[in-house]
Design a protein around this motif. Structure first.
Motif, PDB file in Angstrom:
ATOM      1  N   LEU A  19      67.853  70.954  -7.746  1.00  9.81           N
ATOM      2  CA  LEU A  19      68.893  69.927  -7.842  1.00  9.81           C
ATOM      3  C   LEU A  19      68.471  68.802  -8.782  1.00  9.81           C
ATOM      4  O   LEU A  19      69.254  68.351  -9.629  1.00  9.81           O
ATOM      5  N   LEU A  20      67.250  68.332  -8.636  1.00 12.43           N
ATOM      6  CA  LEU A  20      66.771  67.240  -9.487  1.00 12.43           C
ATOM      7  C   LEU A  20      66.800  67.636 -10.962  1.00 12.43           C
ATOM      8  O   LEU A  20      67.231  66.851 -11.820  1.00 12.43           O
ATOM      9  N   ASN A  21      66.366  68.839 -11.248  1.00 10.83           N
ATOM     10  CA  ASN A  21      66.331  69.281 -12.641  1.00 10.83           C
ATOM     11  C   ASN A  21      67.736  69.544 -13.185  1.00 10.83           C
ATOM     12  O   ASN A  21      67.996  69.317 -14.374  1.00 10.83           O
ATOM     13  N   THR A  22      68.646  69.990 -12.320  1.00  8.12           N
ATOM     14  CA  THR A  22      70.043  70.186 -12.750  1.00  8.12           C
ATOM     15  C   THR A  22      70.688  68.849 -13.080  1.00  8.12           C
ATOM     16  O   THR A  22      71.383  68.708 -14.097  1.00  8.12           O
ATOM     17  N   MET A  23      70.480  67.853 -12.226  1.00  3.29           N
ATOM     18  CA  MET A  23      71.049  66.527 -12.484  1.00  3.29           C
ATOM     19  C   MET A  23      70.510  65.946 -13.795  1.00  3.29           C
ATOM     20  O   MET A  23      71.274  65.384 -14.592  1.00  3.29           O
ATOM     21  N   LEU A  71      73.634  63.639 -14.911  1.00  4.51           N
ATOM     22  CA  LEU A  71      74.344  63.136 -13.727  1.00  4.51           C
ATOM     23  C   LEU A  71      73.344  62.733 -12.666  1.00  4.51           C
ATOM     24  O   LEU A  71      72.283  63.338 -12.526  1.00  4.51           O
ATOM     25  N   ARG A  72      73.708  61.725 -11.884  1.00  2.00           N
ATOM     26  CA  ARG A  72      72.740  61.127 -10.964  1.00  2.00           C
ATOM     27  C   ARG A  72      72.982  61.474  -9.501  1.00  2.00           C
ATOM     28  O   ARG A  72      72.199  61.071  -8.641  1.00  2.00           O
ATOM     29  N   GLN A  73      74.048  62.203  -9.214  1.00  3.03           N
ATOM     30  CA  GLN A  73      74.437  62.395  -7.819  1.00  3.03           C
ATOM     31  C   GLN A  73      74.809  63.846  -7.549  1.00  3.03           C
ATOM     32  O   GLN A  73      75.539  64.464  -8.324  1.00  3.03           O
ATOM     33  N   ASP A  81      75.935  75.284  -7.707  1.00  2.00           N
ATOM     34  CA  ASP A  81      77.269  74.681  -7.828  1.00  2.00           C
ATOM     35  C   ASP A  81      78.228  75.050  -6.701  1.00  2.00           C
ATOM     36  O   ASP A  81      79.347  74.538  -6.671  1.00  2.00           O
ATOM     37  N   ASP A  82      77.820  75.935  -5.786  1.00  2.00           N
ATOM     38  CA  ASP A  82      78.754  76.335  -4.734  1.00  2.00           C
ATOM     39  C   ASP A  82      78.954  75.204  -3.727  1.00  2.00           C
ATOM     40  O   ASP A  82      78.066  74.870  -2.958  1.00  2.00           O
ATOM     41  N   ASP A  83      80.128  74.604  -3.771  1.00  2.00           N
ATOM     42  CA  ASP A  83      80.513  73.469  -2.935  1.00  2.00           C
ATOM     43  C   ASP A  83      79.585  72.262  -3.106  1.00  2.00           C
ATOM     44  O   ASP A  83      79.472  71.420  -2.217  1.00  2.00           O
ATOM     45  N   MET A  84      78.919  72.194  -4.257  1.00  3.91           N
ATOM     46  CA  MET A  84      78.098  71.038  -4.589  1.00  3.91           C
ATOM     47  C   MET A  84      78.751  70.323  -5.772  1.00  3.91           C
ATOM     48  O   MET A  84      79.016  70.938  -6.816  1.00  3.91           O
TER      49      MET A  84
END
Length: 490
Positions: free
Chosen positions: A404-408, A413-415, A473-476
């Motif tokens: 998640l951190l690396n995707t953001m 994006l920060r959230q 990305d599933d429901d995130m």
């Protein structure tokens, strides 16, 4: 003044140390700190000091995936596990990131700032931290006290009453008559160990639990270690034990009566045909409706056969000056009573959470992939498996947080916020488990959904697919872009 750190990890037990390792390995550009409320590393393995304390899972799966367990014993004692966790933290420099005696009190999320403000109490008073992501690795129970029911007449008992979670250093039970109330993992550990010195130990249970013996040493693991490089041997053993555990769990759920008969048959093999297995070792529920109790090298059964220990099954009427009177009229004489009656579940250490000034009620939330909550951004928690080693799930949660951190970062994006788009989706209790500590706390726990990613997997292989290999990305919902480069807010 608040100290800003990219990631705050709460708890320096197995979960927190594992999360830290993955952060510094997979997200080396992020700063992190571990806030630990106690004065030492180890969590459960530092807190519990009762006689015989040991793992109820094999150390090849309870150990870290990145740092092999090399001791010959697969079912390890508490001090050895504590030393292993401490050694791991030192080996990777994680211990340098720990702030001891820092107890987190509250965490407030600001969407505008895309950060948590974490309030804590430290050795010198109140402290404030801000962070972009918060990892709750604080365990699942109240460290300050265990669960003890109200026992009529307890104040009249002339001896000493102790709870295993707060074991006194000065308790001398040599030559004493001991009654251990309970039939879970703690009780079946205490009874054979205390029986070595006590005059006699009785395990008093309201109802029986499934008790399974297995060798303290894993001969296959030790053979592999002699033939293969250490990491390779550890990896093969880890997957062997994971797959065997999944197989046995599947058989237990698919054919509960047959599995139950086999478990009880093994107890009968240990205790002999004349022992009343039907009364003392035949539970009323199916296997894995509650966690199975593991005893290494049949130590509990050996203590019973020697006459050093016994099992009594019945309900307590009251404590008496000399011991315990059961509803049946039977009296159990005791100099010491140990109330191995369970834990008091505490979700995320009772930290007060809020979002943009509004309190967050986690009991109204849905759990997401067994590690986040609906509509709560940038917050992960670790809650291990009920049917396998805790660390297996902790490791997957830690690696997913890094994804998640690396995707953001990649998307600017920060959230990251789990959001359920299906308002009509049926919900279920947080976990399908009938153990008392879960049932007592069900009203305060989040729920799970009827479909992925909101449905909890009690299955390591499925979680590997979902958390290590599946889509992020599933429901995130990823949102909240940062300020433009060069702006004053950047």
């Amino acid at each position: 003044m608040a100290e800003h750190i990219d990631v705050v990890v709460v708890g320096a037990g197995i979960s927190g140390i594992g999360q830290a390792y993955h952060l510094q390995t997979r997200c080396p550009d992020r700063s992190y700190v571990i806030l630990e409320g106690r004065a030492a590393i180890g969590g459960t393995w530092d807190l519990f000091r009762y006689p015989g304390i040991r793992s109820d899972s094999d150390m090849h799966t309870l150990g870290f995936g990145f740092h092999p367990w090399t001791d010959a014993k697969a079912i390890a004692d508490g001090p050895s596990i504590r030393a292993y966790v401490e050694e791991t933290a030192r080996a990777y420099g994680i211990d340098q990131h720990i702030r001891f005696r820092h107890h987190v009190v509250s965490a407030a999320w600001s969407t505008e700032d895309a950060r948590w403000t974490v309030e804590a109490t430290g050795p010198d008073g109140a402290l404030t931290f801000t962070c972009n992501f918060l990892c709750m690795c604080s365990g699942y129970y109240n460290y300050a006290k265990g669960y003890t029911p109200e026992f009529a007449g307890a104040e009249q008992f002339a001896g000493r009453i102790v709870h295993p979670q707060l074991w006194p250093d000065d308790l001398d039970y040599a030559g004493k008559r001991v009654v251990v109330i309970g039939s879970g993992a703690t009780a079946v550990t205490l009874v054979p160990e205390m029986a070595r010195k006590a005059a006699h130990v009785t395990m008093l249970q309201r109802s029986p639990t499934y008790v399974v013996s297995r060798p303290a040493e894993d001969k296959v693991a030790n053979w592999l270690r002699a033939k293969l490089p250490g990491r390779a041997a550890y990896g093969v053993t880890r997957w062997k034990n994971v797959l065997l555990g999944m197989l046995f769990y599947r058989i237990a759920k698919k054919r509960p009566e047959k599995f139950k008969a086999r478990l009880i048959g093994m107890v009968r093999d240990h205790l002999g045909p004349d022992y009343d297995v039907a009364t003392h070792f035949t539970p009323r529920y199916n296997p894995w409706d509650q966690r199975l109790c593991l005893v290494p090298d049949a130590d509990l059964f050996q203590a019973i056969k020697r006459g050093d220990a016994a099992v009594a099954t019945g309900t307590i009427e009251r404590f008496t000056p000399a011991g315990i009177r059961l509803a049946s009229g039977e009296e159990l004489a005791a100099d010491i009573i140990v109330t191995a009656t369970g834990l008091e579940l505490q979700l995320l250490s009772d930290v007060r959470f809020s979002k943009d000034g509004v309190p967050i009620d986690l009991s109204k939330a849905l759990q997401y992939k067994g590690m986040m909550f609906s509509d709560v951004p940038n917050l992960a928690y670790t809650f291990g498996y009920t049917n396998a080693s805790w660390t297996l799930k902790a490791d997957l949660v830690a690696t997913y947080v890094c994804r998640l951190l690396n995707t953001m970062k990649k998307r600017g994006l920060r959230q990251a916020t789990p959001q359920n788009s299906d308002a009509d989706m049926a919900t279920e209790p947080f976990v399908d488990f009938t153990s008392g500590y879960i049932q007592r706390a069900e009203h305060m726990l989040p729920r799970q959904g009827a479909r992925k990613p909101w449905k909890l997997n009690q299955n390591y292989a499925l979680d590997v697919l979902a958390l290590r290999l599946g889509s992020v990305d599933d429901d995130m919902v990823f949102s909240n872009p940062g300020p433009p480069p060069g702006s004053l807010a950047a």
